[in-house]
Design an enzyme around this catalytic site. Structure first.
Site, PDB file in Angstrom:
ATOM      1  N   ASP A 165       0.781  -1.236   0.000  1.00  0.00           N
ATOM      2  CA  ASP A 165       0.000   0.000   0.000  1.00  0.00           C
ATOM      3  C   ASP A 165       0.812   1.285   0.000  1.00  0.00           C
ATOM      4  O   ASP A 165       0.331   2.308  -0.479  1.00  0.00           O
ATOM      5  CB  ASP A 165      -0.914   0.028   1.233  1.00  0.00           C
ATOM      6  CG  ASP A 165      -1.940  -1.086   1.218  1.00  0.00           C
ATOM      7  OD1 ASP A 165      -2.060  -1.771   0.195  1.00  0.00           O
ATOM      8  OD2 ASP A 165      -2.615  -1.279   2.243  1.00  0.00           O
ATOM      9  N   TRP A 195      -1.697   5.744   1.363  1.00  0.00           N
ATOM     10  CA  TRP A 195      -2.021   5.885   2.788  1.00  0.00           C
ATOM     11  C   TRP A 195      -2.866   4.729   3.326  1.00  0.00           C
ATOM     12  O   TRP A 195      -3.233   4.742   4.480  1.00  0.00           O
ATOM     13  CB  TRP A 195      -2.781   7.201   3.010  1.00  0.00           C
ATOM     14  CG  TRP A 195      -2.034   8.381   2.514  1.00  0.00           C
ATOM     15  CD1 TRP A 195      -1.143   9.147   3.234  1.00  0.00           C
ATOM     16  CD2 TRP A 195      -2.049   8.939   1.183  1.00  0.00           C
ATOM     17  NE1 TRP A 195      -0.630  10.137   2.439  1.00  0.00           N
ATOM     18  CE2 TRP A 195      -1.161  10.047   1.169  1.00  0.00           C
ATOM     19  CE3 TRP A 195      -2.727   8.624   0.011  1.00  0.00           C
ATOM     20  CZ2 TRP A 195      -0.938  10.822   0.032  1.00  0.00           C
ATOM     21  CZ3 TRP A 195      -2.502   9.381  -1.123  1.00  0.00           C
ATOM     22  CH2 TRP A 195      -1.619  10.469  -1.114  1.00  0.00           C
ATOM     23  N   ASP A 196      -3.197   3.739   2.485  1.00  0.00           N
ATOM     24  CA  ASP A 196      -4.105   2.666   2.878  1.00  0.00           C
ATOM     25  C   ASP A 196      -5.482   3.223   3.221  1.00  0.00           C
ATOM     26  O   ASP A 196      -6.109   2.845   4.207  1.00  0.00           O
ATOM     27  CB  ASP A 196      -3.534   1.863   4.056  1.00  0.00           C
ATOM     28  CG  ASP A 196      -4.200   0.499   4.210  1.00  0.00           C
ATOM     29  OD1 ASP A 196      -5.096   0.179   3.395  1.00  0.00           O
ATOM     30  OD2 ASP A 196      -3.838  -0.244   5.130  1.00  0.00           O
ATOM     31  N   PHE A 197      -5.957   4.139   2.379  1.00  0.00           N
ATOM     32  CA  PHE A 197      -7.283   4.719   2.537  1.00  0.00           C
ATOM     33  C   PHE A 197      -8.329   3.901   1.781  1.00  0.00           C
ATOM     34  O   PHE A 197      -9.308   4.452   1.260  1.00  0.00           O
ATOM     35  CB  PHE A 197      -7.302   6.168   2.034  1.00  0.00           C
ATOM     36  CG  PHE A 197      -6.735   7.175   2.999  1.00  0.00           C
ATOM     37  CD1 PHE A 197      -6.635   6.912   4.346  1.00  0.00           C
ATOM     38  CD2 PHE A 197      -6.318   8.417   2.542  1.00  0.00           C
ATOM     39  CE1 PHE A 197      -6.117   7.843   5.232  1.00  0.00           C
ATOM     40  CE2 PHE A 197      -5.803   9.365   3.419  1.00  0.00           C
ATOM     41  CZ  PHE A 197      -5.702   9.078   4.765  1.00  0.00           C
TER      42      PHE A 197
END
Length: 808
Positions: free
Chosen positions: A430, A469-471
């Site tokens: 990610d 950001w691993d959103f």
């Protein structure tokens, strides 16, 4: 002439300790000034140092110097944060506590007594009284500021024009989908519990599943979490336990009817969680006309169908009731791919993807979205973004594209439009995206609408470009009809996001219903990486975030960890939302846990109101060159699936195959307190029609917070606290929620946010409840109460039902 008091052991020890504490403020305080931070800590530390030296020497003026330090602290604190008691706590609480001893009879009383005796005199009483006053100031203003954050901004709206009679008939007293209906609104029709009688709620029954954490679970970042929301069909509840037992209960009495234990090896799974099961009604068949659809996260991961009446396998489904989810997939090592959320079942289709153990390596299992025939279990279609067209069948010997974005959250669907809405994640790993493929870039962190019958894409909408950001989208949207400018109801949806944006789209086309604008965002400096210059913002909707961090937002249990957090703040990168990860270290606020996670929002479709609990936890994101990370011992080298995978600590993300690893951890001070000042959690009500906040409040306390069952806060300071799990609402505006880390269950008045009822649970209630009318004429609110490994709430095995007392 009176002689100066002789030095005593207590004076010497107290002075030395005080001097040491002063030095520990003074020297780092100078460093903070050099970084451009607050100038308070160095002079406060210097005064404390001088006071300690004087007290050790037996000089009464040391008391005046300490009083000057306290005065400086009060003036500085009020200047920076006003009467915000929780923000005043770090600089004032410990010095005031020390002051009670320093001004007390054994130190201050002795220093100011002519005969060098410990006694309470006027000076001692004045000093101690001032310290007590500081405690009162901190905690009284803390409680007051919590109350002031309980704010009503707008009136509760009237109806949108939607009618209760137009709602899906299945929802009238059943709860056949995870979110009540396929719309995912978590809106139920019973109104027996109301604002005037909610205070009378009692536990009606409790069921114990017996499924508890096993050895090694809930350690090293592994999580055992009871997150299930039961579904209700007729007078039966159906749910799954973390280790995937499927259980049927009598919905009125809570007594077990049947239990199915699929078995399996779960030791490789970093998550033990199952959010729910699904229901399929199969007319015209004698083989299981009513089916419970669930998955097994053991090795291999499977999809299976059970007879809702007996709990036995439906023999005509798949291979005697079971479908092997490895079919068509490339390498699927144990623990790297399984399903955590209930599949969407509609129009004879069972649609699912799965969770992947992200941030470990390139070449992880495919995120393909698959639909299976609800009668036979045969594959109906597969949507694989790496293929053209994406829904074409596999050729002989072909596998689905590895490492594509997956859809691990709960899906929603529109039966009339024949669409299923799938929230997509990121092509793992990610935090470094330079090697992503064009189709990854197109679909990462997107909502995609697929045709239920064929799997053909109808549209998709990307909520983050080139996500670093691993959103990922953790839950499908809530579907709700909203009036357009002419007052006509339009099929819309509301997509919650980890970054706190609320995207409202026309669910027929994916076009924004409320305006979305691309805005510039910070750029990064990682070699080989590229960065999206803009990101989409839902500019006509409120966002759920707190304002960007400033130094005055930084917190700690003492002035020392608060100062350490301020030094770290000036030593890392932070330019607001979408500041990219860096080698220097970046503050992620929000980060991968998000403002809101897999539970999403709760929508009252009659009034067009969304209720959502939000959490504020800053994280540190740091990229480390891969070989350097191995040298530092962050993880072990690994050379592919031909050898066992060496599982790293949870905070260390190896990202094998990329030039950088990622270290992602919550931003805590040196004593374990968050580096962010309260509130750490809120409940909010959003008017979706007028696009404004109706009310918001800090919800939850510090009670029961702690790293272990033996180390937990015994008292509850009303700071607002983290949560994990959702809520349910009813037409009379009640909101039921038990997701808080303080292990409490609440009934709120949705009109203004006030608490109508609250009680302590035995364990963490970190799931989403449901409500319905039982056969005895009582309204039940049912919640899984079993704790959450990530929040470190207590683990248990309970399903708890609340109801009003029986009428005599």
């Amino acid at each position: 002439m009176p002689q100066p008091p002789a030095r005593t052991f207590l004076l010497t020890v107290t002075g030395v300790i005080l001097a040491f504490l002063g030095l520990a403020l003074f020297l780092p305080g100078l460093h903070l000034i050099a970084l451009g931070g607050s100038v308070y800590y160095a002079p406060a530390g210097l005064l404390m140092l001088l006071s300690g030296i004087m007290i050790a020497m037996g000089r009464a003026k040391g008391l005046l110097v300490y009083a000057a330090m306290l005065g400086l602290t009060v003036v500085w604190g009020l200047w920076c944060v006003g009467l915000d008691g929780w923000r005043l706590l770090p600089p004032l609480a410990l010095p005031a506590g020390l002051g009670l001893w320093i001004f007390g009879p054994w130190i201050g009383g002795r220093l100011t007594d002519r005969e060098n005796r410990p006694r309470l005199n006027a000076i001692s009483l004045a000093g101690m009284g001032s310290c007590v006053a500081l405690f009162v100031l901190v905690f009284a203003s803390g409680w007051a500021v919590t109350a002031s954050r309980y704010q009503k901004y707008s009136p509760f709206p009237g109806t949108t024009g939607a009618s209760l009679n137009e709602l899906n008939a299945e929802s009238r007293n059943d709860w056949p989908f995870y979110g009540g209906t396929p719309a995912g609104n978590r809106f139920a029709l019973p109104t027996q519990i109301n604002a005037s009688n909610a205070r009378d709620l009692k536990v009606a029954w409790t069921y114990h599943s017996g499924d508890m954490p096993r050895e090694g679970e809930n350690s090293r970042g592994r999580e055992f979490s009871f997150e299930a929301t039961p579904i209700k069909v007729g007078n039966r509840l159906f749910f799954c336990t973390p280790h995937r037992d499927v259980i049927a209960l009598d919905a009125t009495t809570g007594k077990e009817i049947w239990r199915h234990t699929p078995g399996g090896q779960y030791g490789k799974n970093i998550y033990q969680a199952c959010r729910g099961v699904s229901y399929a009604d199969i007319p015209g068949t004698t083989d299981c006309p009513h089916r419970i659809i669930s998955t097994n996260s053991g090795s291999p991961p499977t999809l299976f169908a059970l007879d809702a009446e007996t709990g036995q396998f439906c023999q005509g489904f798949g291979n005697h009731g079971v479908v092997d989810l490895r079919e068509g997939m490339s390498a699927m090592p144990a623990g790297f791919h399984f399903v955590t959320s209930p599949p969407m079942v509609m129009h004879n289709r069972i649609v699912t993807s799965g969770w992947v153990y992200d941030n470990q390596t390139v070449g992880e299992p495919s995120g393909v979205i698959r639909a299976f025939d609800a009668v036979t279990g045969k594959l109906a279609w597969a949507w694989d973004m790496g293929h053209v067209p994406a829904n074409r069948p596999l050729a002989p010997g072909e596998t689905y594209t590895y490492g594509t974005p997956n859809g691990w959250g709960v899906y929603t669907a529109d039966a009339e439009l024949n669409m299923v809405y799938v929230p997509l994640g990121i092509a793992t790993p990610d935090y470094y995206g330079a090697m992503r493929r064009p189709f990854d870039e197109k679909y990462d962190t997107s909502l995609v609408a697929l045709d239920l019958t064929t799997g053909e894409e109808r549209w998709h909408f990307q909520t983050v470009h080139h996500d670093l950001w691993d959103f990922d989208l953790p839950v499908g949207p809530s579907l709700v009809d909203l009036p357009d400018p002419a007052g006509h109801l339009t099929p819309a949806l509301v997509q919650t996001t980890k970054q706190g944006e609320l995207f409202v789209l026309d669910r027929r086309t994916g076009e924004p219903f409320y305006r979305v604008q691309e805005r510039p965002v910070p750029r990064g400096d990682i070699s080989g990486e590229h960065y999206s210059p803009t990101q989409p913002y839902s500019v006509e909707m409120p966002n759920l975030r707190r304002p960007n961090l400033t130094e005055d937002d930084l917190w700690g249990a003492t002035p020392y960890d608060q100062m350490a957090c301020r030094i770290a703040f000036h030593s890392m990168k932070f330019k607001g939302l979408f500041t990219p990860p860096s080698e220097q270290g970046t503050i992620g606020f929000p980060a991968f846990d998000g403002v809101a996670d897999w539970y999403g929002g709760t929508v009252d479709p009659i009034h067009g109101v969304m209720y959502i609990n939000t959490t504020f936890i800053p994280f540190i994101m740091k990229l480390v060159p891969h070989q350097k990370a191995i040298t530092q011992g962050l993880f072990k080298p690994w050379h592919g699936w031909s050898q066992p995978y060496p599982e790293p600590d949870f905070t260390n993300n190896p990202e094998h195959g990329l030039p950088y690893a990622a270290v992602i951890k919550p931003w805590l001070g040196i004593f374990g307190a968050p580096c962010l000042a309260p509130p750490w959690g809120k409940m909010q009500a959003i008017d979706l029609v007028h696009r404004r906040v109706i009310w918001e409040r800090a919800l939850g306390t510090t009670k029961n917070i702690g790293p272990t069952n033996m180390l937990r806060m015994p008292v509850g300071l009303p700071t607002g606290i983290f949560s994990m799990g959702g809520s349910v609402t009813t037409p009379n505006g009640l909101v039921f929620m038990g997701a808080l880390a303080d292990q409490s269950f609440h009934v709120l008045d949705g009109h203004d946010g006030r608490t109508l009822f609250s009680t302590q649970l035995d364990y963490g209630g970190n799931a989403t409840p449901l409500t319905y009318m039982g056969e005895d004429g009582r309204q039940y609110v049912v919640l899984a109460v079993g704790g959450h490994g990530g929040l470190k709430t207590r683990n248990g095995d309970e399903v708890v039902a609340f109801a009003l007392p029986k009428q005599q």
